[in-house]
Design an enzyme around this catalytic site. Structure first.
Site, PDB file in Angstrom:
ATOM      1  N   ALA A 127       0.925   1.281  -1.860  1.00 37.72           N
ATOM      2  CA  ALA A 127       1.739   2.491  -1.920  1.00 37.72           C
ATOM      3  C   ALA A 127       2.448   2.682  -3.257  1.00 37.72           C
ATOM      4  O   ALA A 127       3.203   3.636  -3.419  1.00 37.72           O
ATOM      5  CB  ALA A 127       2.776   2.455  -0.796  1.00 37.72           C
ATOM      6  N   ASN A 193       5.531  -4.876   1.785  1.00 40.12           N
ATOM      7  CA  ASN A 193       4.340  -5.264   1.040  1.00 40.12           C
ATOM      8  C   ASN A 193       4.434  -4.836  -0.427  1.00 40.12           C
ATOM      9  O   ASN A 193       3.893  -5.496  -1.312  1.00 40.12           O
ATOM     10  CB  ASN A 193       3.091  -4.661   1.685  1.00 40.12           C
ATOM     11  CG  ASN A 193       2.634  -5.422   2.904  1.00 40.12           C
ATOM     12  OD1 ASN A 193       2.557  -6.653   2.889  1.00 40.12           O
ATOM     13  ND2 ASN A 193       2.335  -4.724   3.978  1.00 40.12           N
ATOM     14  N   HIS A 223       9.478   4.562  -3.068  1.00 44.39           N
ATOM     15  CA  HIS A 223       9.388   3.291  -3.795  1.00 44.39           C
ATOM     16  C   HIS A 223       9.812   3.532  -5.238  1.00 44.39           C
ATOM     17  O   HIS A 223       9.217   4.359  -5.936  1.00 44.39           O
ATOM     18  CB  HIS A 223       7.963   2.742  -3.750  1.00 44.39           C
ATOM     19  CG  HIS A 223       7.433   2.574  -2.365  1.00 44.39           C
ATOM     20  ND1 HIS A 223       7.920   1.629  -1.495  1.00 44.39           N
ATOM     21  CD2 HIS A 223       6.475   3.242  -1.681  1.00 44.39           C
ATOM     22  CE1 HIS A 223       7.281   1.712  -0.340  1.00 44.39           C
ATOM     23  NE2 HIS A 223       6.403   2.683  -0.430  1.00 44.39           N
TER      24      HIS A 223
END
Length: 270
Positions: A127, A193, A223
């Site tokens: 991601a 992750n 993120h």
């Protein structure tokens, strides 16, 4: 390509819907209690993907399908149970549950198995972006990486965040974790992750700092990270939509795995 999948949840099924070319074979490893439902879906909505479709309930059955590439998308337990043997058997594995590598013993076992089997453990960007630059800067040393992961409150259900926050009642952003990437990946195996990916590409699990936040106004899974090295400085912010049916996982994770498959079978690798 003869493609094998470990797990048949949201990531695996979304991945299969995005494959735009028929495969020579598709095999899926699932728990025995999920075999019938998996077989029904393979023979239904994915019937045109390949004439050879196999559902396996153990590692021996999966190995008999002779896959060219295996994609793990079933969580940390599946990584420990199956990936070392697959690598030792000479099969390349795309690891979606990268946070499992926060376990030093497992990380070492997988690296050794890949070496012994002359195979590759492939870690997709998932991601987050900029992993190529981060890994390049890491070679110069003296790397500083700070990561902030922000998701809607319900994406943190079933995690230690519930011990400190009333997720349903939140009206403003609330941080609940500050620590190393190793601790984040260990405590939040389905949510961190990205922290593990940044750590492995850059400064390592102990040197990569992580902050996790629940925000009721978050437009998706956000993120953000900042990198400082003797060679360059950069920052990145990515707003990902969550996967359908799984708020913990960004949908771009699936497309990152899709890119790995296309790079494997296409005439040009990007």
């Amino acid at each position: 390509m003869r493609l094998a999948l470990i797990g048949f949840g949201n990531i695996a099924t979304t991945l299969l819907t995005q494959l735009d070319a028929p495969l020579d074979a598709v095999s899926v490893l699932v728990r025995p209690d999920a075999a019938d439902a998996t077989r029904a879906r393979l023979d239904g909505e994915f019937v045109k993907l390949s004439a050879e479709r196999t559902v396996c309930t153990d590692l021996a059955g999966l190995l008999l399908t002779k896959p060219d590439l295996v994609v793990e998308c079933a969580g940390h337990t599946a990584v420990k149970a199956f990936v070392p043997d697959l690598l030792e058997a000479g099969l390349d594995v795309v690891l979606v549950s990268i946070g499992a590598l926060a376990d030093e013993a497992l990380h070492g076992a997988l690296t050794g198995a890949a070496r012994d089997g002359n195979a590759r453990l492939i870690l997709p960007a998932g991601a987050v972006g900029g992993i190529d630059l981060l890994a390049s800067l890491g070679a110069a040393g003296d790397l500083q990486v700070i990561y902030r992961g922000t998701k809607p409150p319900m994406a943190w259900t079933g995690t230690p965040a519930e011990e400190t926050l009333d997720l349903e009642a939140l009206s403003e952003p609330a941080g609940f974790f500050n620590g190393t990437a190793r601790q984040a990946a260990t405590d939040f195996p389905k949510n961190a992750n990205v922290a593990a990916t940044l750590a492995l590409a850059g400064a390592g699990f102990e040197a990569t700092q992580v902050e996790l936040i629940a925000d009721p106004q978050a437009p998706g899974n956000i993120h953000e990270y900042q990198v400082s090295s003797p060679l360059a400085r950069y920052s990145m912010r990515i707003e990902n939509l969550p996967s359908a049916g799984n708020a913990k996982t960004s949908v771009s994770t699936v497309y990152s795995v899709l890119r790995e498959i296309r790079n494997r079978i296409g005439p040009v690798a990007i």
